[in-house]
Design a protein around this motif. Structure first.
Motif, mmCIF file in Angstrom:
data_model
loop_
_atom_site.group_PDB
_atom_site.id
_atom_site.type_symbol
_atom_site.label_atom_id
_atom_site.label_comp_id
_atom_site.label_asym_id
_atom_site.label_seq_id
_atom_site.Cartn_x
_atom_site.Cartn_y
_atom_site.Cartn_z
ATOM 1 N N ASP A 43 -23.562 -8.509 7.132
ATOM 2 C CA ASP A 43 -23.617 -9.342 8.340
ATOM 3 C C ASP A 43 -24.477 -10.570 8.028
ATOM 4 O OD1 ASP A 43 -23.452 -10.286 10.910
ATOM 5 O OD2 ASP A 43 -24.810 -8.784 11.767
ATOM 6 N N HIS A 44 -23.927 -11.486 7.246
ATOM 7 C CA HIS A 44 -24.683 -12.609 6.697
ATOM 8 C C HIS A 44 -25.338 -13.469 7.767
ATOM 9 C CE1 HIS A 44 -23.325 -11.942 2.572
ATOM 10 N NE2 HIS A 44 -22.080 -11.814 3.015
ATOM 11 N N HIS A 45 -24.692 -13.629 8.914
ATOM 12 C CA HIS A 45 -25.190 -14.552 9.942
ATOM 13 C C HIS A 45 -25.736 -13.835 11.176
ATOM 14 C CE1 HIS A 45 -22.415 -17.267 7.631
ATOM 15 N NE2 HIS A 45 -23.490 -18.022 7.711
ATOM 16 N N SER A 46 -26.061 -12.554 11.008
ATOM 17 C CA SER A 46 -26.748 -11.796 12.075
ATOM 18 C C SER A 46 -25.972 -11.799 13.387
ATOM 19 C CB SER A 46 -28.159 -12.355 12.306
ATOM 20 O OG SER A 46 -28.919 -12.351 11.119
ATOM 21 N N ARG A 47 -24.672 -11.602 13.299
ATOM 22 C CA ARG A 47 -23.887 -11.522 14.527
ATOM 23 C C ARG A 47 -24.074 -10.169 15.223
ATOM 24 N NH1 ARG A 47 -20.713 -14.866 11.199
ATOM 25 N NH2 ARG A 47 -20.222 -16.841 12.225
ATOM 26 N N ILE A 48 -24.378 -9.152 14.443
ATOM 27 C CA ILE A 48 -24.656 -7.825 15.012
ATOM 28 C C ILE A 48 -26.110 -7.441 14.779
ATOM 29 C CG2 ILE A 48 -24.150 -5.362 14.883
ATOM 30 C CD1 ILE A 48 -21.274 -6.040 14.223
ATOM 31 N N PHE A 49 -26.568 -7.509 13.524
ATOM 32 C CA PHE A 49 -27.897 -7.048 13.150
ATOM 33 C C PHE A 49 -28.805 -8.234 12.837
ATOM 34 C CE2 PHE A 49 -24.842 -3.839 11.564
ATOM 35 C CZ PHE A 49 -25.228 -2.755 12.349
ATOM 36 N N GLN A 50 -29.927 -8.301 13.532
ATOM 37 C CA GLN A 50 -30.928 -9.324 13.249
ATOM 38 C C GLN A 50 -32.180 -8.671 12.685
ATOM 39 O OE1 GLN A 50 -31.151 -13.030 13.729
ATOM 40 N NE2 GLN A 50 -32.722 -12.347 12.280
ATOM 41 N N ASN A 51 -32.438 -8.902 11.392
ATOM 42 C CA ASN A 51 -33.687 -8.462 10.778
ATOM 43 C C ASN A 51 -34.742 -9.545 10.988
ATOM 44 O OD1 ASN A 51 -32.959 -5.890 9.415
ATOM 45 N ND2 ASN A 51 -31.485 -7.202 8.361
ATOM 46 N N LEU A 52 -35.923 -9.149 11.437
ATOM 47 C CA LEU A 52 -36.952 -10.127 11.782
ATOM 48 C C LEU A 52 -37.798 -10.552 10.590
ATOM 49 C CD1 LEU A 52 -38.244 -8.756 15.211
ATOM 50 C CD2 LEU A 52 -36.576 -10.575 14.795
ATOM 51 N N ASN A 53 -37.939 -9.690 9.595
ATOM 52 C CA ASN A 53 -38.807 -10.030 8.479
ATOM 53 C C ASN A 53 -38.263 -11.249 7.740
ATOM 54 O OD1 ASN A 53 -40.939 -9.824 6.702
ATOM 55 N ND2 ASN A 53 -39.973 -8.274 5.412
ATOM 56 N N GLY A 54 -39.073 -12.303 7.683
ATOM 57 C CA GLY A 54 -38.648 -13.544 7.057
ATOM 58 C C GLY A 54 -37.784 -14.421 7.932
ATOM 59 N N ALA A 55 -37.546 -14.001 9.178
ATOM 60 C CA ALA A 55 -36.649 -14.772 10.049
ATOM 61 C C ALA A 55 -37.234 -15.000 11.434
ATOM 62 C CB ALA A 55 -35.299 -14.057 10.174
ATOM 63 N N LEU A 56 -38.538 -14.814 11.597
ATOM 64 C CA LEU A 56 -39.132 -14.979 12.931
ATOM 65 C C LEU A 56 -38.972 -16.406 13.454
ATOM 66 C CD1 LEU A 56 -42.411 -12.879 12.612
ATOM 67 C CD2 LEU A 56 -40.387 -12.351 13.979
ATOM 68 N N ASP A 57 -38.989 -17.384 12.545
ATOM 69 C CA ASP A 57 -38.828 -18.772 12.982
ATOM 70 C C ASP A 57 -37.402 -19.090 13.402
ATOM 71 O OD1 ASP A 57 -41.486 -19.223 12.466
ATOM 72 O OD2 ASP A 57 -41.154 -20.080 10.469
ATOM 73 N N GLU A 58 -36.467 -18.193 13.115
ATOM 74 C CA GLU A 58 -35.068 -18.456 13.438
ATOM 75 C C GLU A 58 -34.680 -17.982 14.835
ATOM 76 O OE1 GLU A 58 -32.573 -16.750 10.483
ATOM 77 O OE2 GLU A 58 -33.681 -17.625 8.784
ATOM 78 N N VAL A 59 -35.439 -17.061 15.407
ATOM 79 C CA VAL A 59 -35.005 -16.427 16.654
ATOM 80 C C VAL A 59 -35.787 -16.972 17.846
ATOM 81 C CG1 VAL A 59 -34.264 -14.327 15.492
ATOM 82 C CG2 VAL A 59 -36.597 -14.489 16.336
ATOM 83 N N ARG A 60 -35.094 -17.045 18.952
ATOM 84 C CA ARG A 60 -35.680 -17.479 20.215
ATOM 85 C C ARG A 60 -35.150 -16.585 21.334
ATOM 86 N NH1 ARG A 60 -38.015 -19.773 16.934
ATOM 87 N NH2 ARG A 60 -38.588 -21.982 16.748
ATOM 88 N N ILE A 61 -35.950 -16.414 22.361
ATOM 89 C CA ILE A 61 -35.520 -15.672 23.544
ATOM 90 C C ILE A 61 -34.835 -16.639 24.491
ATOM 91 C CG2 ILE A 61 -36.278 -14.325 25.535
ATOM 92 C CD1 ILE A 61 -38.638 -13.375 23.869
ATOM 93 N N ARG A 62 -33.676 -16.272 24.948
ATOM 94 C CA ARG A 62 -32.941 -17.069 25.928
ATOM 95 C C ARG A 62 -32.795 -16.253 27.209
ATOM 96 N NH1 ARG A 62 -29.702 -21.314 24.216
ATOM 97 N NH2 ARG A 62 -30.594 -22.316 22.358
ATOM 98 N N PHE A 63 -33.147 -16.866 28.324
ATOM 99 C CA PHE A 63 -33.019 -16.212 29.622
ATOM 100 C C PHE A 63 -31.648 -16.566 30.195
ATOM 101 C CE2 PHE A 63 -37.619 -17.007 29.104
ATOM 102 C CZ PHE A 63 -38.036 -15.689 29.029
ATOM 103 N N GLU A 64 -30.708 -15.657 29.993
ATOM 104 C CA GLU A 64 -29.325 -15.880 30.388
ATOM 105 C C GLU A 64 -29.037 -15.192 31.723
ATOM 106 O OE1 GLU A 64 -27.094 -17.769 28.581
ATOM 107 O OE2 GLU A 64 -28.889 -18.295 27.448
ATOM 108 N N PRO A 65 -28.027 -15.678 32.465
ATOM 109 C CA PRO A 65 -27.696 -15.060 33.759
ATOM 110 C C PRO A 65 -27.384 -13.571 33.655
ATOM 111 C CG PRO A 65 -26.587 -17.180 33.533
ATOM 112 C CD PRO A 65 -27.209 -16.882 32.206
ATOM 113 N N GLY A 66 -26.755 -13.149 32.560
ATOM 114 C CA GLY A 66 -26.410 -11.742 32.416
ATOM 115 C C GLY A 66 -27.513 -10.885 31.837
ATOM 116 N N GLY A 67 -28.656 -11.468 31.555
ATOM 117 C CA GLY A 67 -29.762 -10.725 30.954
ATOM 118 C C GLY A 67 -30.379 -11.511 29.813
ATOM 119 N N ASN A 68 -31.579 -11.180 29.464
ATOM 120 C CA ASN A 68 -32.277 -11.863 28.386
ATOM 121 C C ASN A 68 -31.646 -11.499 27.038
ATOM 122 O OD1 ASN A 68 -33.950 -12.557 30.501
ATOM 123 N ND2 ASN A 68 -35.530 -11.066 29.972
#
Length: 290
Positions: free
Chosen positions: A106-131
Motif C-alpha cells: 500500500d505505497h500511498h497509504s490508502r488503507i494502512f497509514q504507518n506513523l513512524n517517519g510520516a508524522l509530518d504527512e498526516v493531518r486531522i480533518r473534521f469532516e461532516p461524516g466524522g473526523n
C-alpha cells in the motif's frame, strides 16, 4: 485484515477497507513504510515503488484472500518471537511468489497509514461524516492508523479525535453506550480512579482541574491520582487542595479510624515540579475560591 491490537486506530469503516482492497488486483496487500527494516541491504533488491510511494513492507497491517494468506503463513517454520516482518519481506522479495500470489504494498497509504517517519504527512480533518486522518502528501484517507515504532504518543493524540472523538462541533461518541445511573445508591456505584499525568507544559490546566472538581459523581466513589513533572505547573501556583463536602478516596475505604488506610492524606515526591502526588480525601479548589 491482520493488525496488531494495541497500537492501531480504525479511522474508517470496514466496508471502506474492503472496497479499497477489492479495487486492486492483489491477493495480499501489505502496509508500506519509508524505513528498510530489519535489514538495510534490501533497497537493492526491493521492487521499485511508484512516485511518492513508500517502498518497504511493514507487516503491522495486511489484508488478503484466504488462499493467498494461507500460502504465506504455511511457510512459517520459526519461533513465535522471530521477526515476522523479516519473514514477510523475504517472501515479498521473491519475484516468482510475489507474482503468483499477487503480493503488493500500500505505497500511498490508502488503507494502512504507518506513523513512524510520516508524522509530518498526516493531518486531522473534521469532516461532516466524522473526523478523519488525511495523508497530505499522497492525498489519501487511510482507514487504519498504525502507531509503529516510537509513535505511540502521537497515536494516542490522534485517538482523541479519530474516528468519532472531539471535534469543533462537540464530542462524537462521548454520549454513546451510556448506562443510566440516576436513582442508583452511591454505595452501588462503581469506584472510579481518575489519573492525571502532566508530562509537559499544558495549557488550560487550571480549567481542566476545575472541571474534575465539578464532576457530577458521588465524591466517596471517586479517586484522584495526579502526577506533575513540570515546574511551571507546580500545584501551589494557582491551585490548592481543600477538603470537599465528601472525601475523595484514592482507594476504596477498608475501615480503620483516624490515620488509618481510609484517612485523608497526601504524599509528595521531592523537588519543585517533579512531584508524584496521590491525594486521598481531598478535592481541588482554586486558591481564594469558594
Amino acid at each position: 485484515p491482520s493488525l496488531p491490537s494495541y497500537d492501531v486506530v480504525f479511522a474508517g469503516p470496514p466496508k471502506e477497507l474492503l472496497a479499497k482492497f477489492r479495487a486492486g488486483l492483489w491477493g495480499v496487500l501489505f502496509a508500506a513504510e519509508g524505513f528498510c527494516w530489519p535489514r538495510r541491504g534490501w533497497p537493492r533488491s526491493t521492487p521499485p515503488s511508484p512516485p511518492g510511494g513508500k517502498p518497504f513492507l511493514n507487516s503491522g497491517g495486511f489484508v488478503g484472500y484466504a488462499p493467498a494468506l494461507w500460502a504465506l503463513v504455511e511457510r512459517w517454520h520459526y519461533r513465535d518471537d522471530d521477526d515476522d516482518q523479516l519473514f514477510y519481506t523475504q517472501l515479498y522479495l521473491d519475484r516468482e511468489l510475489r507474482e503468483q500470489l499477487g503480493l503488493g504494498l500500500d505505497h500511498h497509504s490508502r488503507i494502512f497509514q504507518n506513523l513512524n517517519g510520516a508524522l509530518d504527512e498526516v493531518r486531522i480533518r473534521f469532516e461532516p461524516g466524522g473526523n478523519r486522518v488525511r495523508n497530505e502528501v499522497s492525498g489519501s484517507w487511510p482507514v487504519v492508523i498504525h502507531g509503529n515504532g516510537p509513535t505511540k504518543v502521537a497515536l494516542n493524540s490522534l485517538g482523541n479525535y479519530v474516528p468519532q472523538g472531539w471535534s469543533p462541533g462537540g464530542c462524537g461518541d462521548c454520549d454513546s453506550d451510556l448506562r443510566p445511573l440516576r436513582g442508583t445508591p452511591a454505595e452501588a456505584l462503581p469506584w472510579v480512579l481518575i489519573g492525571v499525568f502532566v508530562a509537559e507544559p499544558t495549557p488550560f490546566l487550571p480549567q481542566f482541574l476545575r472541571r474534575l472538581r465539578e464532576l457530577s459523581y458521588p465524591r466517596e466513589r471517586l479517586g484522584l491520582f495526579l502526577h506533575n513533572a513540570v515546574p511551571g505547573h507546580a500545584l501551589p501556583a494557582g491551585l490548592a487542595l481543600a477538603p470537599p463536602p465528601a472525601p475523595l478516596q484514592l482507594r476504596p475505604p477498608r475501615g480503620g479510624g483516624a490515620g488509618g488506610r481510609g484517612s485523608p492524606r497526601a504524599r509528595h515526591g521531592k523537588g519543585a515540579g517533579r512531584e508524584l502526588s496521590m491525594y486521598e480525601g481531598r478535592g481541588l479548589r482554586e486558591r481564594g475560591g469558594a
